[in-house]
Motif scaffolding. Structure first.
Motif, mmCIF file in Angstrom:
data_model
loop_
_atom_site.group_PDB
_atom_site.id
_atom_site.type_symbol
_atom_site.label_atom_id
_atom_site.label_comp_id
_atom_site.label_asym_id
_atom_site.label_seq_id
_atom_site.Cartn_x
_atom_site.Cartn_y
_atom_site.Cartn_z
ATOM 1 N N SER A 1 0.070 5.767 -12.114
ATOM 2 C CA SER A 1 -0.070 4.638 -11.120
ATOM 3 C C SER A 1 -1.110 4.002 -11.144
ATOM 4 C CB SER A 1 -0.159 5.909 -9.782
ATOM 5 O OG SER A 1 -1.276 6.516 -10.145
ATOM 6 N N LYS B 1 -4.491 1.632 -5.467
ATOM 7 C CA LYS B 1 -3.084 1.520 -5.354
ATOM 8 C C LYS B 1 -2.517 1.269 -4.819
ATOM 9 C CE LYS B 1 -3.336 5.751 -7.404
ATOM 10 N NZ LYS B 1 -3.280 7.474 -6.957
ATOM 11 N N VAL C 1 0.331 0.599 -2.421
ATOM 12 C CA VAL C 1 1.414 1.735 -2.057
ATOM 13 C C VAL C 1 2.883 1.328 -2.043
ATOM 14 C CG1 VAL C 1 2.072 3.138 -0.518
ATOM 15 C CG2 VAL C 1 -0.434 3.540 -1.452
ATOM 16 N N PHE C 2 2.228 -0.266 -0.910
ATOM 17 C CA PHE C 2 4.029 -0.829 -0.992
ATOM 18 C C PHE C 2 4.201 -2.279 -1.547
ATOM 19 C CE2 PHE C 2 0.944 1.002 2.282
ATOM 20 C CZ PHE C 2 2.540 1.874 3.489
ATOM 21 N N PRO C 3 5.329 -2.826 -1.197
ATOM 22 C CA PRO C 3 5.880 -3.743 -2.147
ATOM 23 C C PRO C 3 5.439 -4.399 -1.803
ATOM 24 C CG PRO C 3 7.500 -3.063 -0.542
ATOM 25 C CD PRO C 3 6.172 -1.973 0.044
ATOM 26 N N PHE D 1 -9.385 4.257 1.423
ATOM 27 C CA PHE D 1 -8.717 3.415 0.217
ATOM 28 C C PHE D 1 -8.817 2.155 0.403
ATOM 29 C CE2 PHE D 1 -6.960 7.439 2.087
ATOM 30 C CZ PHE D 1 -6.845 8.233 0.688
ATOM 31 N N LEU E 1 2.428 6.572 5.355
ATOM 32 C CA LEU E 1 2.472 7.219 4.853
ATOM 33 C C LEU E 1 1.921 8.884 4.566
ATOM 34 C CD1 LEU E 1 2.868 5.953 1.847
ATOM 35 C CD2 LEU E 1 0.271 5.842 1.923
ATOM 36 N N CYS F 1 -1.042 10.384 -8.494
ATOM 37 C CA CYS F 1 -0.341 9.866 -7.068
ATOM 38 C C CYS F 1 -0.212 8.467 -6.883
ATOM 39 C CB CYS F 1 -0.544 11.471 -6.301
ATOM 40 S SG CYS F 1 0.212 10.577 -4.240
ATOM 41 N N PRO F 2 1.150 8.284 -7.128
ATOM 42 C CA PRO F 2 0.978 6.995 -6.841
ATOM 43 C C PRO F 2 0.984 6.063 -5.005
ATOM 44 C CG PRO F 2 3.178 7.465 -7.555
ATOM 45 C CD PRO F 2 2.016 8.369 -7.213
ATOM 46 N N TYR F 3 0.894 7.185 -4.367
ATOM 47 C CA TYR F 3 1.223 7.051 -2.835
ATOM 48 C C TYR F 3 -0.278 7.298 -2.014
ATOM 49 C CZ TYR F 3 5.650 6.898 -4.071
ATOM 50 O OH TYR F 3 7.274 6.521 -5.158
ATOM 51 N N ASN F 4 -1.109 7.719 -2.795
ATOM 52 C CA ASN F 4 -2.414 8.070 -2.139
ATOM 53 C C ASN F 4 -2.363 9.277 -1.006
ATOM 54 O OD1 ASN F 4 -4.302 6.941 -3.229
ATOM 55 N ND2 ASN F 4 -4.407 5.494 -1.999
ATOM 56 N N LEU G 1 8.923 4.009 -1.528
ATOM 57 C CA LEU G 1 7.795 3.244 -2.109
ATOM 58 C C LEU G 1 7.523 3.035 -3.590
ATOM 59 C CD1 LEU G 1 5.657 4.082 0.176
ATOM 60 C CD2 LEU G 1 6.397 1.683 0.049
ATOM 61 N N ARG G 2 7.526 1.801 -4.354
ATOM 62 C CA ARG G 2 7.067 2.164 -5.563
ATOM 63 C C ARG G 2 8.629 1.993 -6.307
ATOM 64 N NH1 ARG G 2 1.251 2.689 -6.757
ATOM 65 N NH2 ARG G 2 1.260 1.996 -8.225
#
Lengths: 536, 308, 399, 133, 271
Positions: free
Chosen positions: C186, C336, C338-340, C351, E115, E159-162, E256-257
């Motif tokens: 990730s 990270k 997160v969005f495209p 964040f 999110l 986790c890629p999505y926080n 997402l991702r």
């Protein structure tokens, strides 16, 4: 000697592991091994010492001619001992058989006989204690580790109590401080009560009780022996030294083991006592009544120990000295340090031990008024009262063997090292676990310095010999210093047996070598006659 | 299961035997005289001021009673003598430190002590909050279904002590049935305790009520589980056996003259209350016996000088 | 070669006790730091929901590395047949065991729920590299302890076998630790196949780097002669490893940087002076930690002196600590995506870009306390165990 | 008896340790031999047999918690003693009958010297009262 | 020189390791392929209509004047699951975050995108958890067993999505009201959205469609604001006839991702 003892290469040290039931079976004359058991005491030696039921037998014979009521006498005395000695009673009760002591005994290491484990040696008598003095033993018998007192058990006691040199090495490692030496000591006393005892120490005890020294020398003999020591001093140094004997009103009484003016290598240490006292001009005297520092009574019984050490105080009183110096000896110092004051004191007729040379008050000897020669010498060296030439000992690479009794009975560890380091350039310690409080016995202490048990002695001395071998091979050590008369007598044989070219000396010999005397000639040899190499 | 005999009579009898037995032992030991001051000196004794004594020397060769106290504390709580244990390797004639026995012994004894202290919660009421907190901390409470490490470690320690008696040759030789008995008793006590705690759980409130009623001497037979009665009976046997067994080493070590006396023999005289009088030749008798020789010494003015 | 004997130190000098007391106090401070963290929660640390691992983890990674380096020094005699290194083998093995213990302690004390910590032994997740590492670290510790005991017992064959096993295990442990970072897909800054080998290389280098000064100081304070050639050849190994390391950094950065999407995060790590990373990377890690020590090893006057080599080792050990820091923290500080691609997120704290992480005192105390504890146990070990070679014979010869 | 002073000291210490719980109990205020009565719960009966619950409630809680968390259908626990009765696997279920933690759970736990830490995270009537006033 | 024997030993063990590893891998791949799509075995998922969210949020911003308001859905989540709110944002656990996103072209408009935990089919958090405290439940919900969590925080890193939050401090400090039906957490564990699992379980038992708290709030809010439909839709992905099933099968919903292959079960439309 050597033809009797198998050569070291052929010795095996296999350890036998018996079951606990087998351990309760007594070892009797059928299993006695030659070279392990002592000769029986002679009537002429033990009768004057009030040891009852004196008789002359061979331990290998089946019938030991015990007195008819031996059992009652033994148990009666056993009970008496329990009452008289708390250590004995506590040690009977609290052993948990953890086995920490097992491989600490040099006789166990040397023989592999499981009964030579200190715990097993104590169990020999503990099993009797359980049978006759505890409820559990009375009810459960063998299951509680108890067994009946039979003639065989007496034989076993005789065999194994005289395979212990009372060195206390096991006591050092015991988590409860159980001192198997103490148990064996009182056990030997119990055996004495039914006339079961060995020959060797009683010869000396009897002689010492009669004449004042173990060798049985008469007063003039002692004086003349000392005179010839002084002659040897003259030969080496060219200095004429006086030997005061029985001199009333001297400041200090000097007591040494009698071997010092009789045997080598003790002799050389004796030479240097004379040299040292002459050099510092000490007002002292030898005594013929208290001509023995050693006390073989400490190998046998309280009363016998008292019989011998009493004389030192009586002589001090008689001669009117202020205090006492004691020479190099191992069990003598256990006796002087831990026993003498209790048995024969108090010494309130003496004065405080203050060194006339340096003015140091020996506080640690405040009550007994008896100072170890090492303490005395260390104090002199510390205050630069004597001149030393270390290089005169350069031909010796020295190691120091802590004798059992001064290390574990007195705590005399640093003074001898201080003296040696002041007298020698080359000093190497043996491996850590064989020195100081963990020191090994020479294998011949505690009344075992006798020819008939030579194999046991050689085997028991094995750990010490191996430690000496280690430093000999690593550093080229060729001299083992010590402060014990028995060591000096036992080690030459041990070293010869284990084929180690290591000489034995008292540390005072090293002092005598190094001591620069006023008016001395240039020394061509050291005290024992080894010529100094000339660099031409 | 209500059983007044096992719940009340047996524990009281065992406790009484324990107390009386231990006191009897203490008194009987104390009734023996201490003839000699025989400390084992495992370090440099107190001596001339310039001879340095390290801290260890002070513990191992105490010169005054404070140092003795230190030695006893080290002996009782840290097993100082056992810590010095070595092993002899016959094949190489070499020594090494070996501390396995020390390690497991100390593991068992300390764990067991902590377990005992934690048992106090059954014997006191109200249980103070700090007591619970502190004992849980020292007993190392872990995991979510809580596990007290000390219970497990005391079993591990006992297991080692037991197995070495079985598998070590020296140990097997010197171990008596009574040695195994003591270990088996302790192991069974610990095991029943652990079973009740972790596997087969039993109601606690009656247990505590019984324990409390016993301790304040208002015994009530309470309906407790048979597993607990088993545990209680085993404990009773153990404590009743205690004074008559080798477990008495716990008290005996305090009486051991090689450890509890200072090595100041030459500084302070020890008195043997039963010291016998001297029997032997006195100086006067000696003078009589060797009159001629002594006179000759006197003639030479008590001084022997080599003729050169 | 004659059989080598080992001995304990006497350890009754004032300096020794002073050192013991000093290290104990620092350890106690570290424990207090832990206690504050434990009782009050991680709010006392500088970590945030973005930078969720802090310097305790950096320390863990570092110590594991140093441990392997020590172990490899220890195993030189057993595995590679370099008998002359046997004089260090015991010390090095103890150091290795202590460092892995320190690492385990750090990782354990940094947990949020320490009282649940042993769950890792109850439940094993085969897909979790962390789970594997829990197993690897403990087994590695046990192996090094057994290895040490085998050396004390002079079981030479066993020692040799265990040396092989331990070195193999060290490689596994390092690959595993590399996996903790490298497996995380990730985060682009962490996800890399190079992490594991880079880890092993820098582990050897930093282990030797830290071990050289320890060794030199120990021998100096115990008045033992030290064969300088041994130190020098160790230093040479370290130098070679530094060169490999530098090469690997280049490979990693250029491979990453070739992806346009990664440019911004690399810019943050390498050039954004608003973050602490460029200084840590260029100055502390590359220059002080690698280039200067390398220069000191190449430059003959400094290479001749053991003191300078020790300093080089120490510098490199410090540098590798910052290497671990760069390995762990920039990845966490970069948010990270997160969005495209093509979307911009209005970042809300924590964040955000270059999330702030300033270690608080409990973490620093924990880190320093761990080092103090390791060295405390090390010098106690010198007193209790036979670790140092007996070398009077050498003195004798030199006389 | 010899060294009497020390031996008497030892005996006093020994007896002191042996009887310390007694001494504490006699001197402590609030000593009660029996456990104080627990709060009478509402409802007819417990999830399982009450006698079984007393020693084993923690195991039941543990089992219910595991099921609730791990099984999609495990939140609902069917009583084994009273078949057909279904309970939801939350700790708060207990408080529907045992309306007070202080008077029920704590009474017994304190008496037995137990300190479970369920309530660091799970809700109790007392906490709710404090927060939801 | 490496001896022949030694070589064989090394080679043997290496082969063993490879075989073991590959069988593991194969198993993992197999389990990934054989995903059940049996409608009776629910697989819970959620669809987020970003347009609706943006609309709602824009209105909310206009109403309150607060540029970053907390919408009803997030508040409902906090209330339902006892999620505390702290002033220090770096420690503030948010299970349901409303984020502001725009295209990177100059002058693009902001979107509001919620999110939450994406409940991946191949959840990295469950993959890395050393104690299996985080795991994928049969019905697709990613659960955390707080009793087992050791607080190592590795899942947050993975986790890629926080989506995950760590309890830096005692949640009680940040709560004003407590929902008795759900637990709180202690400090030192990781927490996150679990699709209001208690509601899901209860609904399944009763045989109705579950609605997590946020979805319920969203529906209410949509009704209040007069929207045609709510932004959040929850349901069984496996059921092609459910609302969510239908939308997903239009293939307009995005994950997402997606390149990571985690396959989240939270889908976004109009993103």
């Amino acid at each position: 000697m050597s033809e009797e003892v198998p050569p070291p290469e052929s010795l095996t040290f296999e350890r036998k592991h018996k079951s606990w039931r087998q351990m309760l079976e007594p070892v009797t004359e059928k299993d006695f091994k030659h070279g392990y058991y002592h000769f029986w005491a002679l009537k002429k030696h033990i009768e004057p010492l009030d040891i009852p039921f004196a008789r002359e037998i061979d331990p290998m014979q089946r019938d030991w001619e015990l007195p008819p009521n031996w059992k009652e006498i033994f148990l009666q005395n056993f009970e008496d001992t329990l009452r008289k000695n708390r250590a004995f009673k506590v040690f009977m009760d609290i052993c948990v058989r953890c086995g920490a002591c097992a491989d600490k005994c040099h006789y166990y290491l040397g023989t592999g006989d499981p009964k030579n484990m200190p715990v097993a040696r104590a169990e020999i008598i503990r099993s009797i204690y359980r049978r006759y003095f505890t409820k559990a033993g009375r009810i459960f018998g063998e299951l509680a580790g108890a067994r009946d007192l039979t003639e065989d058990v007496i034989k076993e006691m005789y065999y194994y109590f005289y395979q212990c040199s009372l060195c206390r090495r096991c006591s050092n490692f015991c988590p409860y401080g159980i001192d198997t030496a103490d148990i064996v000591w009182w056990g030997r006393r119990l055996l004495n009560s039914i006339g079961v005892t060995h020959r060797f120490s009683h010869i000396s005890i009897e002689a010492s009780a009669r004449t004042g020294n173990h060798l049985g020398l008469y007063p003039l003999g002692i004086a003349e022996a000392l005179e010839s020591v002084a002659e040897d001093v003259y030969d080496v140094t060219g200095v004429v030294v006086d030997v005061p004997v029985n001199k009333k009103g001297a400041e200090i009484l000097f007591v040494a083991p009698s071997a010092d003016y009789f045997a080598t290598p003790h002799w050389f240490a004796c030479m240097s006592y004379l040299m040292l006292f002459h050099e510092i001009g000490l007002d002292y005297t030898w005594s013929t009544y208290a001509s023995e520092g050693g006390n073989f009574g400490t190998f046998q019984a309280y009363e016998l120990a008292q019989k011998l050490n009493h004389k030192v105080y009586e002589e001090a009183k008689h001669l009117g000295v202020k205090w006492i110096i004691g020479g190099e000896c191992g069990h003598m110092w256990r006796d002087k340090h831990q026993f003498m004051d209790t048995m024969s004191g108090p010494a309130d007729f003496l004065e405080d031990p203050v060194s006339p040379i340096t003015g140091t008050y020996f506080e640690n000897a405040a009550d007994t008024k008896m100072v170890h020669i090492c303490e005395f010498v260390a104090d002199l060296i510390r205050h630069n009262k004597i001149k030393l030439d270390k290089s005169r000992n350069d031909h010796w690479k020295v190691t120091f063997h802590d004798s059992c009794n001064p290390s574990r009975g007195v705590g005399l560890l640093e003074e001898p090292r201080f003296v040696i380091k002041s007298c020698c350039n080359y000093f190497y310690e043996m491996p850590e676990h064989t020195i100081r409080d963990k020191t090994y016995c020479c294998g011949s202490g505690g009344g075992l310095l006798t020819e008939e048990i030579m194999e046991l002695r050689m085997r028991g001395g094995m750990p010490r010999a191996m430690a000496a071998k280690f430093v000999h091979e690593k550093y080229g050590v060729n001299m083992m210093a010590n402060i014990c008369a028995i060591d000096k007598a036992a080690f030459p044989a041990l070293m010869e047996y284990w084929k180690l070219p290591v000489e034995i000396c008292g540390i005072d010999e090293l002092l005598g070598n190094a001591l620069i005397m006023k008016g001395e000639k240039e020394r061509e040899t050291d005290l024992r006659g080894t010529p100094y190499r000339r660099e031409d | 299961m209500i059983n007044p005999f096992l719940e009340i009579v047996v524990p009281y009898a065992a406790f009484a035997i324990f107390i009386v037995g231990v006191l009897y032992r203490f008194v009987s030991w104390a009734n023996s005289a201490v003839p000699l001051k025989i400390p084992t000196t495992s370090g440099q004794a107190g001596t001339l001021p310039f001879i340095k004594r390290s801290f260890y020397d002070r513990i191992d060769s105490p010169y005054n009673k404070w140092e003795v106290a230190l030695r006893m504390l080290a002996e009782v709580f840290l097993f100082r003598s056992l810590f010095k244990n070595t092993r002899y390797y016959q094949s190489r004639h070499e020594h090494r430190d070996t501390r396995w026995l020390w390690g497991f012994a100390i593991l068992f004894h300390w764990s067991f002590l902590i377990v005992l202290i934690r048992h106090l919660r059954f014997f006191i009421e109200p249980v103070p909050e700090p007591f619970i907190y502190v004992t849980e901390l020292i007993a190392l409470k872990i995991w979510v279904p809580t596990i007290y490490i000390t219970g497990i470690t005391s079993l591990i320690g006992l297991g080692y002590l037991f197995l070495r008696r079985l598998f070590s040759g020296n140990e097997r030789t010197i171990s008596l049935p009574s040695d195994y008995l003591a270990l088996i008793l302790l192991i069974s006590v610990v095991v029943t305790g652990l079973v009740m705690r972790y596997i087969y759980k039993i109601p606690l409130a009656p247990v505590k009520e019984l324990a409390l009623s016993l301790i304040v001497f208002q015994p009530v037979a309470v309906d407790v589980h048979w597993l607990f009665i088993l545990h209680l009976t085993l404990v009773s046997i153990t404590i009743a056996y205690f004074p008559f067994s080798k477990m008495m080493h716990a008290g005996g070590v305090l009486f051991s003259p090689t450890r509890n006396m200072p090595n100041d023999n030459r500084k302070r005289r020890h008195v043997n209350p039963l010291n016998p009088p001297y029997h032997g030749i006195t100086r006067e008798e000696y003078n009589e016996m060797y009159k001629d020789q002594l006179e000759e010494i006197a003639e030479r003015d008590y001084n022997f000088r080599p003729e050169v | 070669m004659a059989e080598l004997y080992f001995e304990k130190i006497k350890g009754d000098s004032k300096g020794y006790y002073a050192l013991i007391i000093f290290l104990s106090l620092v350890t106690a401070w570290g424990f207090y730091g832990f206690w504050v963290m434990f009782t009050q929660g991680h709010e006392t640390t500088g970590m945030t929901n973005q930078v969720i691992w802090g310097i305790p983890i950096v320390n863990v990674v570092y110590l594991i590395g140093a441990s392997a380096g020590s172990l490899i020094v220890s195993a030189l005699s057993g595995v590679f047949g370099k008998e002359e290194y046997k004089v260090f083998s015991r010390m090095a093995a103890l150091m290795a065991a202590l460092m892995i213990m320190g690492a385990l302690l750090d990782i354990f004390l940094d947990l949020g729920k320490i009282e649940h910590g042993l769950n890792t032994t109850l439940y094993f997740n085969t897909t979790s590299i962390f789970s594997w590492n829990a197993f690897l670290y403990t087994s590695y510790f046990i192996i090094s302890v057994i290895y040490l005991i085998a050396m004390f017992e002079r079981k030479d064959k066993l020692v040799k076998g265990l040396a092989f096993l331990a070195v193999g295990w060290a490689v596994l442990v390092h690959s595993g630790t590399g996996g903790i970072i490298g497996f995380i897909y990730s985060m682009e800054l962490w996800h890399s196949p190079l992490t594991a080998p880079l880890f092993i290389i820098s582990a050897i280098a930093s282990g030797i780097g830290l071990f050289i000064p320890t060794l030199v100081l120990t021998f100096k304070f115990t008045n033992k002669p030290l064969d300088e050639n041994l130190i020098k050849s160790l230093a040479k190994i370290m130098g070679a490893m530094i060169i490999v390391l530098l090469y690997m950094f280049c490979v990693e950065i250029f491979t990453r940087g070739y992806v346009p999407a990664n440019l911004e995060m690399l810019r943050m790590q390498l050039f954004d002076l608003n973050t602490p990373f460029p200084v840590a990377f260029w100055v502390l890690q590359i220059t002080i930690g690698m280039l200067i020590p390398l220069a000191m090893l190449i430059f003959p006057p400094t290479f001749r002196s053991v003191t300078w080599i020790s300093i080089a080792g120490l510098l490199h050990a410090t540098g590798v600590w910052f290497e671990r820091y760069i390995l762990v923290l920039p990845g966490l500080a970069y948010p990270k995506e997160v969005f495209p691609p093509g979307y911009v997120m209005e970042h809300t704290p924590p964040f955000e870009y270059a999330a702030v992480y300033v270690p608080a005192w409990p973490e620093i105390a924990l880190n320093i306390g761990t080092f103090a504890l390791i060295f405390l146990l090390f010098i106690i070990g010198l007193k209790v165990f036979e670790l140092l070679p007996k070398t009077e014979l050498l003195e004798e010869v030199s006389e | 008896m010899y060294s009497t002073k020390w031996v008497i000291l030892l005996i006093i210490a020994f007896l002191g340790i042996c009887f310390s719980p007694l001494i504490y109990n006699v001197s402590a205020p609030g000593f009660e031999l029996e456990m104080p009565e627990l709060d009478e719960p509402e409802g007819d009966h417990c999830i399982e047999d009450a006698d079984w619950m007393e020693p084993n409630h923690m195991d039941l809680l543990l089992e219910m918690r595991t099921q609730t968390i791990r099984d999609p259908g495990g939140r609902f626990y069917e009583s084994k003693t009273y078949p057909g009765e279904v309970y939801e696997g939350t700790t708060y279920q207990c408080f529907e009958c045992h309306t007070s933690k202080t008077d029920f759970c704590d009474t017994c736990h304190e008496y037995n010297g137990v300190s479970p830490y369920c309530w660091h995270c799970h809700n109790t009537p007392e906490v709710l009262e404090e927060y939801n006033r | 020189m490496i001896s022949r024997r030694r070589f064989l030993i090394i080679a043997g063990s290496a082969t063993g390791a490879v075989l073991l590893g590959s069988s593991q891998l194969e198993k993992a791949l197999a389990s990934a392929r054989s995903e059940s799509s049996d409608p009776s075995k629910p697989l819970w998922g959620m669809i987020v209509d970003v347009d609706q969210c943006t609309e709602c949020m824009n209105q909310l911003v206009a109403e309150t004047g607060n540029p970053d308001p907390k919408p009803e859905c997030a508040l409902a989540c906090d209330r339902e699951n006892n999620v505390p709110e702290f002033r220090e944002k770096k420690w503030d656990p948010q299970w349901f975050k409303m984020l502001k996103v725009r295209s990177n072209l100059e002058g693009s408009e902001y979107l509001w995108v919620p999110l939450l935990c994406n409940h991946c089919r191949h959840a990295p958090c469950a993959q890395v958890c050393p104690t299996k405290a985080t795991f994928v439940r049969e019905d697709g919900i990613i659960m955390i067993d707080y009793h087992r969590c050791i607080g190592c925080r590795y899942c947050m890193i993975a986790c890629p999505y926080n989506a995950r939050n760590f309890n830096f401090k005692e949640p009680l400090d940040g709560l004003t009201e407590i929902n008795p039906e759900t637990d709180r957490r202690g400090h030192g564990v990781v927490e996150k959205c679990h699709f209001c699992v208690h509601r899901v379980d209860r609904a399944v038992k009763e045989g109705v469609n579950p609605t997590p708290a946020c979805v319920e709030a969203c529906q209410k809010e949509a009704e209040k604001r007069g929207f045609e439909k709510s932004a959040l839709i929850f349901g069984n992905i496996n059921d092609p006839n459910s609302e969510i099933g239908k939308i997903i099968r239009t293939s307009k919903a995005k994950q997402l991702r997606p390149s990571l292959g985690t396959e989240p079960k939270v889908y976004y439309v109009n993103l």
